[in-house]
Design a protein around this motif. Sequence first.
Motif, PDB file in Angstrom:
ATOM      1  N   ARG A  99      -0.222  16.669  -3.982  1.00  0.00           N
ATOM      2  CA  ARG A  99      -1.236  16.878  -5.022  1.00  0.00           C
ATOM      3  C   ARG A  99      -1.884  15.549  -5.406  1.00  0.00           C
ATOM      4  NH1 ARG A  99       2.034  18.717  -8.875  1.00  0.00           N
ATOM      5  NH2 ARG A  99       2.095  20.761  -7.874  1.00  0.00           N
ATOM      6  N   ARG A 100      -1.082  14.501  -5.451  1.00  0.00           N
ATOM      7  CA  ARG A 100      -1.593  13.190  -5.815  1.00  0.00           C
ATOM      8  C   ARG A 100      -2.525  12.633  -4.742  1.00  0.00           C
ATOM      9  NH1 ARG A 100       2.522   8.458  -7.943  1.00  0.00           N
ATOM     10  NH2 ARG A 100       1.241   7.698  -9.669  1.00  0.00           N
ATOM     11  N   VAL A 101      -2.152  12.814  -3.473  1.00  0.00           N
ATOM     12  CA  VAL A 101      -3.008  12.351  -2.372  1.00  0.00           C
ATOM     13  C   VAL A 101      -4.345  13.076  -2.410  1.00  0.00           C
ATOM     14  CG1 VAL A 101      -3.303  12.415   0.136  1.00  0.00           C
ATOM     15  CG2 VAL A 101      -1.166  11.574  -0.845  1.00  0.00           C
ATOM     16  N   HIS A 102      -4.323  14.364  -2.662  1.00  0.00           N
ATOM     17  CA  HIS A 102      -5.569  15.127  -2.703  1.00  0.00           C
ATOM     18  C   HIS A 102      -6.445  14.664  -3.869  1.00  0.00           C
ATOM     19  CE1 HIS A 102      -3.630  18.677  -0.314  1.00  0.00           C
ATOM     20  NE2 HIS A 102      -3.788  17.584   0.404  1.00  0.00           N
ATOM     21  N   TRP A 103      -5.825  14.304  -4.992  1.00  0.00           N
ATOM     22  CA  TRP A 103      -6.589  13.740  -6.117  1.00  0.00           C
ATOM     23  C   TRP A 103      -7.247  12.430  -5.696  1.00  0.00           C
ATOM     24  CZ3 TRP A 103      -5.064   9.091  -8.646  1.00  0.00           C
ATOM     25  CH2 TRP A 103      -5.879   8.717  -9.720  1.00  0.00           C
ATOM     26  N   PRO A 109       0.826  -1.223   0.000  1.00  0.00           N
ATOM     27  CA  PRO A 109       0.000   0.000   0.000  1.00  0.00           C
ATOM     28  C   PRO A 109       0.857   1.267   0.000  1.00  0.00           C
ATOM     29  CG  PRO A 109       0.002  -0.992   2.167  1.00  0.00           C
ATOM     30  CD  PRO A 109       0.747  -1.942   1.285  1.00  0.00           C
ATOM     31  N   THR A 110       1.238   1.719  -1.174  1.00  0.00           N
ATOM     32  CA  THR A 110       2.001   2.950  -1.332  1.00  0.00           C
ATOM     33  C   THR A 110       1.178   3.953  -2.126  1.00  0.00           C
ATOM     34  OG1 THR A 110       3.041   2.309  -3.422  1.00  0.00           O
ATOM     35  CG2 THR A 110       4.139   1.599  -1.383  1.00  0.00           C
ATOM     36  N   LEU A 111       1.621   5.193  -2.117  1.00  0.00           N
ATOM     37  CA  LEU A 111       0.912   6.232  -2.868  1.00  0.00           C
ATOM     38  C   LEU A 111       0.881   5.907  -4.355  1.00  0.00           C
ATOM     39  CD1 LEU A 111      -0.445   8.961  -3.215  1.00  0.00           C
ATOM     40  CD2 LEU A 111       1.810  10.045  -3.081  1.00  0.00           C
ATOM     41  N   ASP A 112       2.007   5.507  -4.922  1.00  0.00           N
ATOM     42  CA  ASP A 112       2.061   5.198  -6.345  1.00  0.00           C
ATOM     43  C   ASP A 112       1.135   4.042  -6.687  1.00  0.00           C
ATOM     44  OD1 ASP A 112       3.217   5.600  -9.007  1.00  0.00           O
ATOM     45  OD2 ASP A 112       4.173   3.656  -8.683  1.00  0.00           O
ATOM     46  N   HIS A 113       1.149   3.008  -5.864  1.00  0.00           N
ATOM     47  CA  HIS A 113       0.302   1.848  -6.142  1.00  0.00           C
ATOM     48  C   HIS A 113      -1.182   2.189  -5.987  1.00  0.00           C
ATOM     49  CE1 HIS A 113       3.903  -0.987  -5.097  1.00  0.00           C
ATOM     50  NE2 HIS A 113       3.988  -0.468  -6.312  1.00  0.00           N
ATOM     51  N   TYR A 114      -1.515   3.020  -5.007  1.00  0.00           N
ATOM     52  CA  TYR A 114      -2.910   3.441  -4.860  1.00  0.00           C
ATOM     53  C   TYR A 114      -3.356   4.178  -6.128  1.00  0.00           C
ATOM     54  CZ  TYR A 114      -7.113   4.798  -2.225  1.00  0.00           C
ATOM     55  OH  TYR A 114      -8.402   4.942  -1.781  1.00  0.00           O
ATOM     56  N   ALA A 115      -2.512   5.076  -6.622  1.00  0.00           N
ATOM     57  CA  ALA A 115      -2.864   5.845  -7.822  1.00  0.00           C
ATOM     58  C   ALA A 115      -3.038   4.920  -9.022  1.00  0.00           C
ATOM     59  CB  ALA A 115      -1.788   6.886  -8.104  1.00  0.00           C
ATOM     60  N   ILE A 116      -2.208   3.874  -9.120  1.00  0.00           N
ATOM     61  CA  ILE A 116      -2.332   2.927 -10.230  1.00  0.00           C
ATOM     62  C   ILE A 116      -3.670   2.193 -10.158  1.00  0.00           C
ATOM     63  CG2 ILE A 116      -1.423   0.772 -11.182  1.00  0.00           C
ATOM     64  CD1 ILE A 116       1.377   1.762 -10.365  1.00  0.00           C
ATOM     65  N   LEU A 117      -4.003   1.661  -8.994  1.00  0.00           N
ATOM     66  CA  LEU A 117      -5.253   0.910  -8.844  1.00  0.00           C
ATOM     67  C   LEU A 117      -6.462   1.806  -9.084  1.00  0.00           C
ATOM     68  CD1 LEU A 117      -4.491  -1.332  -5.726  1.00  0.00           C
ATOM     69  CD2 LEU A 117      -4.290  -1.903  -8.145  1.00  0.00           C
ATOM     70  N   LEU A 118      -6.412   3.032  -8.579  1.00  0.00           N
ATOM     71  CA  LEU A 118      -7.533   3.947  -8.770  1.00  0.00           C
ATOM     72  C   LEU A 118      -7.670   4.337 -10.244  1.00  0.00           C
ATOM     73  CD1 LEU A 118      -9.815   5.597  -7.596  1.00  0.00           C
ATOM     74  CD2 LEU A 118      -8.158   7.372  -6.975  1.00  0.00           C
ATOM     75  N   GLU A 121     -12.255  -2.342  -5.348  1.00  0.00           N
ATOM     76  CA  GLU A 121     -12.830  -1.614  -4.207  1.00  0.00           C
ATOM     77  C   GLU A 121     -12.486  -2.320  -2.904  1.00  0.00           C
ATOM     78  OE1 GLU A 121     -17.133   0.297  -2.894  1.00  0.00           O
ATOM     79  OE2 GLU A 121     -17.090  -1.462  -4.203  1.00  0.00           O
ATOM     80  N   ALA A 122     -12.535  -3.654  -2.914  1.00  0.00           N
ATOM     81  CA  ALA A 122     -12.220  -4.404  -1.700  1.00  0.00           C
ATOM     82  C   ALA A 122     -10.772  -4.183  -1.274  1.00  0.00           C
ATOM     83  CB  ALA A 122     -12.488  -5.897  -1.931  1.00  0.00           C
ATOM     84  N   VAL A 123      -9.864  -4.129  -2.235  1.00  0.00           N
ATOM     85  CA  VAL A 123      -8.452  -3.895  -1.909  1.00  0.00           C
ATOM     86  C   VAL A 123      -8.267  -2.508  -1.312  1.00  0.00           C
ATOM     87  CG1 VAL A 123      -6.140  -3.625  -2.875  1.00  0.00           C
ATOM     88  CG2 VAL A 123      -7.582  -5.506  -3.647  1.00  0.00           C
ATOM     89  N   LEU A 124      -8.806  -1.493  -1.974  1.00  0.00           N
ATOM     90  CA  LEU A 124      -8.580  -0.113  -1.548  1.00  0.00           C
ATOM     91  C   LEU A 124      -9.358   0.260  -0.291  1.00  0.00           C
ATOM     92  CD1 LEU A 124      -8.575   1.657  -5.041  1.00  0.00           C
ATOM     93  CD2 LEU A 124      -6.616   1.065  -3.603  1.00  0.00           C
ATOM     94  N   SER A 125     -10.289  -0.587   0.135  1.00  0.00           N
ATOM     95  CA  SER A 125     -11.085  -0.288   1.328  1.00  0.00           C
ATOM     96  C   SER A 125     -10.435  -0.772   2.609  1.00  0.00           C
ATOM     97  CB  SER A 125     -12.481  -0.925   1.200  1.00  0.00           C
ATOM     98  OG  SER A 125     -13.185  -0.377   0.102  1.00  0.00           O
ATOM     99  N   THR A 126      -9.345  -1.529   2.505  1.00  0.00           N
ATOM    100  CA  THR A 126      -8.692  -2.029   3.714  1.00  0.00           C
ATOM    101  C   THR A 126      -8.006  -0.887   4.455  1.00  0.00           C
ATOM    102  OG1 THR A 126      -6.652  -2.538   2.517  1.00  0.00           O
ATOM    103  CG2 THR A 126      -8.315  -4.280   2.646  1.00  0.00           C
ATOM    104  N   GLN A 127      -7.734  -1.087   5.728  1.00  0.00           N
ATOM    105  CA  GLN A 127      -7.173  -0.021   6.567  1.00  0.00           C
ATOM    106  C   GLN A 127      -5.821   0.472   6.065  1.00  0.00           C
ATOM    107  OE1 GLN A 127      -7.066  -1.171  10.669  1.00  0.00           O
ATOM    108  NE2 GLN A 127      -9.298  -1.271  10.894  1.00  0.00           N
TER     109      GLN A 127
END
Length: 553
Positions: free
Chosen positions: A285-289, A224-233, A262-268
């Motif tokens: 800026r990426r986190v705010h997006w 769970p990193t910022l880059d990976h979150y942005a990729i999945l989203l 959604e199930a992956v990104l909903s975890t704590q």
Amino acid sequence: MRDALAPLLSHPDTVRAADEIHRRLHTLGIRDLHIQAAMADLPLEDTAAARALGRHLTRTGTSTLTVNVGIALLARLGEPEDVPYLKVLGLLRVLARPAVDALTALHCPTAALAWLADHTENRALHHLIDAIAARDDDEARTWLINAPLHSGAVGPSTARRIAEAVRLADILREEQSDTQAIAQAGRLLSRMTGLRDYQPEILSYQQATTTYGAFVARASQLPPTLDHYAILLSVALDLHSGPSVLLDWQSGQREALLRALEAVLSTQSWAAVARSEPEEPAERRRVHWIRRTARQPFHHATVSRFRVEATVRDPADPDTVEVRLLIDGRPLVPEAFGKGSANSPEYLLDSGRLRAAAEPREVQLAEAYCTEGCCGALYVTIRREGDQVVWRDWRRPPTRQPQAQLPEYRFDAADYDTEIERAENDRSWAWPARNTARSIAAGLREQPDLLTRWDGQVGWIGTDFHDQDTTVVSFTYWPGLAAGQRDNDGPWLQFIWSLPDDGTPPENQAGAALRQLAEQDPKTYAQVGGGSRSHAEALGFPWPEPADPEESA
């Protein structure tokens, strides 16, 4: 050109032949791009002499024309000893394509092409990656799956070529696939849906649905990193309302993939990424997006058959902000047009263009990536007829190719009005600088004299493509405009006014900008951004000099 070159290619005196080739090419006044075609199949009576001539021209030539002749000869006759020279020549923009073609023809080690790609950021060398993608060997695949996907070098079509070359779905199904390969797969899928091309490349990728399935199956393995979150989203946004919706999905398959993401990104652990507040501006800026966008692809509420969604892509890979128009869940623009993105929220929503009235209104929904005058645009006429809103009379100028007729769409008027009102009032997608721009644009629509009093005509208002935290106001200076005596044939200039986000509320920043326009001539604080040097001199303004010498080329 063939007549001039053919007698010299096998001449026994290499130096004399090279000098004569130089003289003849410059006498003919030809261009570099003609060389390769002219040289492709010219007969070579003495291959040893021709090879020696090619080496002499590539190593001692004093013009790109003569060096191009040498490269063309080595593409046909070169040997391993020529590879280092071709690699270095490939660093020159004008010689890049022939050098890459020669290296590819020589079946040189993939490392030669990889080295060349790694040692240049010149945007003229994008096809290097295409050449590497075309190689069918393990070294090429390993390099490509680990190569940085800089958006300036890897556009949608190149991303598809890479995915095909490395057999992306197969890599994802391998048990030993590491997180780098999984993340790279997500980047490639997202890049193939990008808007900076003439068609949605994901629709040309035959393994798209298989690769999406394989990627989502491995998504939970990503840390769970910022880059990976942005990729999945980003992948979720594409599956929700992008051109990927138009792929040949089995019933319920795409929806199942969205539920899995959604199930992956909903975890704590993933939710903690969205709550972080990085110090680095680009990451912040990426986190705010992510916070603004996180729920958009997973919206399950029942909606009418007509849906409007303002969509913003990952700010780390900036792209057009578009209004996605979905009819019965299918994105209209990529299906009916496919040559560019839908127009912006400012154009379609802030202007009220999508509202329906008894009086028919023709609206441009999308424009080709290159401009309407080149590859066209998509227009529809919107009209209210009783309790229905009708979209009909489609136009796709200026294409001369026969095209399938688009159907007439009818919507329940009450549902249509509700959706348009919701979309027009939705600001959840916009970041502060964009909201500042929208407020300034609204203020100038209400008070156009704020600019016209200074002989200014409002142009584009938005955010800087390279710095999304800066609001940009463009206007054209037409002498005599305020007095109603504009000289259409006289000198004019475009001005650009940049307003960095200062952290105060967007409405406050917009109000301050409008007050400044009311009190001070914007030509005294905006910068000249267009027109011509002669117009600038005639009107008494300095013409901007390029910051980088290459910009003037």
